[in-house]
Design a protein around this motif. Structure first.
Motif, mmCIF file in Angstrom:
data_model
loop_
_atom_site.group_PDB
_atom_site.id
_atom_site.type_symbol
_atom_site.label_atom_id
_atom_site.label_comp_id
_atom_site.label_asym_id
_atom_site.label_seq_id
_atom_site.Cartn_x
_atom_site.Cartn_y
_atom_site.Cartn_z
ATOM 1 N N PHE A 44 0.841 -1.209 0.000
ATOM 2 C CA PHE A 44 0.000 0.000 0.000
ATOM 3 C C PHE A 44 0.871 1.251 0.000
ATOM 4 O O PHE A 44 0.659 2.173 -0.786
ATOM 5 C CB PHE A 44 -0.933 -0.002 1.215
ATOM 6 N N ARG A 45 1.878 1.278 0.879
ATOM 7 C CA ARG A 45 2.782 2.435 0.947
ATOM 8 C C ARG A 45 3.459 2.676 -0.404
ATOM 9 O O ARG A 45 3.498 3.807 -0.897
ATOM 10 C CB ARG A 45 3.834 2.224 2.030
ATOM 11 N N ASP A 46 3.947 1.609 -1.015
ATOM 12 C CA ASP A 46 4.603 1.736 -2.320
ATOM 13 C C ASP A 46 3.630 2.248 -3.378
ATOM 14 O O ASP A 46 3.983 3.082 -4.217
ATOM 15 C CB ASP A 46 5.206 0.399 -2.751
ATOM 16 N N TRP A 47 2.391 1.759 -3.342
ATOM 17 C CA TRP A 47 1.349 2.180 -4.289
ATOM 18 C C TRP A 47 1.087 3.683 -4.157
ATOM 19 O O TRP A 47 0.988 4.397 -5.154
ATOM 20 C CB TRP A 47 0.083 1.358 -4.036
ATOM 21 N N VAL A 48 0.980 4.147 -2.928
ATOM 22 C CA VAL A 48 0.730 5.572 -2.678
ATOM 23 C C VAL A 48 1.898 6.420 -3.177
ATOM 24 O O VAL A 48 1.700 7.437 -3.841
ATOM 25 C CB VAL A 48 0.465 5.821 -1.168
ATOM 26 N N ILE A 49 3.112 5.988 -2.872
ATOM 27 C CA ILE A 49 4.298 6.753 -3.269
ATOM 28 C C ILE A 49 4.472 6.730 -4.791
ATOM 29 O O ILE A 49 4.753 7.762 -5.404
ATOM 30 C CB ILE A 49 5.548 6.224 -2.541
ATOM 31 N N GLU A 50 4.289 5.556 -5.417
ATOM 32 C CA GLU A 50 4.424 5.448 -6.879
ATOM 33 C C GLU A 50 3.417 6.327 -7.607
ATOM 34 O O GLU A 50 3.696 6.837 -8.694
ATOM 35 C CB GLU A 50 4.235 3.991 -7.318
ATOM 36 N N ASN A 51 2.234 6.500 -7.029
ATOM 37 C CA ASN A 51 1.215 7.338 -7.651
ATOM 38 C C ASN A 51 1.411 8.818 -7.354
ATOM 39 O O ASN A 51 0.620 9.647 -7.806
ATOM 40 C CB ASN A 51 -0.181 6.886 -7.211
ATOM 41 N N GLY A 52 2.410 9.154 -6.584
ATOM 42 C CA GLY A 52 2.739 10.555 -6.331
ATOM 43 C C GLY A 52 1.732 11.300 -5.481
ATOM 44 O O GLY A 52 1.509 12.497 -5.692
ATOM 45 N N CYS A 53 1.136 10.614 -4.516
ATOM 46 C CA CYS A 53 0.179 11.288 -3.631
ATOM 47 C C CYS A 53 0.903 12.322 -2.782
ATOM 48 O O CYS A 53 1.988 12.069 -2.265
ATOM 49 C CB CYS A 53 -0.507 10.276 -2.723
ATOM 50 N N GLU A 54 0.287 13.472 -2.664
ATOM 51 C CA GLU A 54 0.871 14.542 -1.867
ATOM 52 C C GLU A 54 0.532 14.404 -0.398
ATOM 53 O O GLU A 54 1.256 14.901 0.462
ATOM 54 C CB GLU A 54 0.369 15.893 -2.384
ATOM 55 N N GLN A 55 -0.595 13.732 -0.113
ATOM 56 C CA GLN A 55 -1.041 13.610 1.269
ATOM 57 C C GLN A 55 -1.962 12.399 1.373
ATOM 58 O O GLN A 55 -2.656 12.041 0.418
ATOM 59 C CB GLN A 55 -1.781 14.877 1.690
ATOM 60 N N VAL A 56 -1.961 11.778 2.554
ATOM 61 C CA VAL A 56 -2.840 10.648 2.841
ATOM 62 C C VAL A 56 -3.659 11.007 4.068
ATOM 63 O O VAL A 56 -3.127 11.548 5.040
ATOM 64 C CB VAL A 56 -2.022 9.358 3.104
#
Length: 171
Positions: A44-56
């Protein structure tokens, strides 16, 4: 005024899984389900980072948000939101709908973050609270012993100042 974000992630977390929605400023969405095992949380963390999310953003549901927070802490800007303050309108709710709602609130800067203590302070608080609990349990047990002795007409207080202290120890 807070800068607008272009891509955020909203999480609806449960005991055994989480639903995450990445929401883009143009309205595009990407939703995925992850279990809360360490392996899946890292995916999940990798998915969020790969998609370039600015905030969670994640709802502070019980203790279920803790593992997610631990995995994301220091890697991406994370908001833990008070559940009461971000409740959606009543009616038929879905996990996907909740994660989208949290993402939408995050995208528009409408979430007031909960106060999360720094890691060292959290550990100290946990240890202090555990010690307080142990002391309370020990005091309750001592009181039960005093009560049992008194109800059996065993009046040690007239002979020993403290049955749990030095004078109460059998050498």
């Amino acid at each position: 005024m807070e800068l607008q974000k272009n891509k955020v992630c909203g999480i609806d977390v449960h005991k055994r899984f989480l639903i995450a929605t990445i929401l883009f400023r143009d309205g595009k969405k990407d939703t995925q389900r992850f279990s809360v095992t360490l392996e899946d949380l890292l995916k999940f963390r990798d998915w969020v980072i790969e998609n370039g999310c600015e905030q969670v953003a994640i709802e502070s549901t019980g203790i279920y948000w803790h593992p997610v927070h631990s995995v994301l802490e220091g890697k991406i800007d994370l908001i833990v939101a008070n559940s009461y303050k971000i409740k959606h309108t009543p009616g038929r709710k879905t996990d996907v709908g909740d994660s989208e709602w949290i993402a939408e609130l995050c995208l528009n800067g409408m979430i007031e973050p909960s106060r999360i203590f720094p890691k060292d302070d959290r550990e100290l608080r946990r240890l202090t609270r555990a010690r307080e609990g142990y002391v309370k349990q020990m005091t309750q047990e001592k009181n039960k012993i005093h009560q049992s002795l008194d109800s059996a007409c065993i009046k040690l207080a007239s002979v020993i100042s403290d049955i749990f202290g030095k004078s109460g120890c059998i050498s």
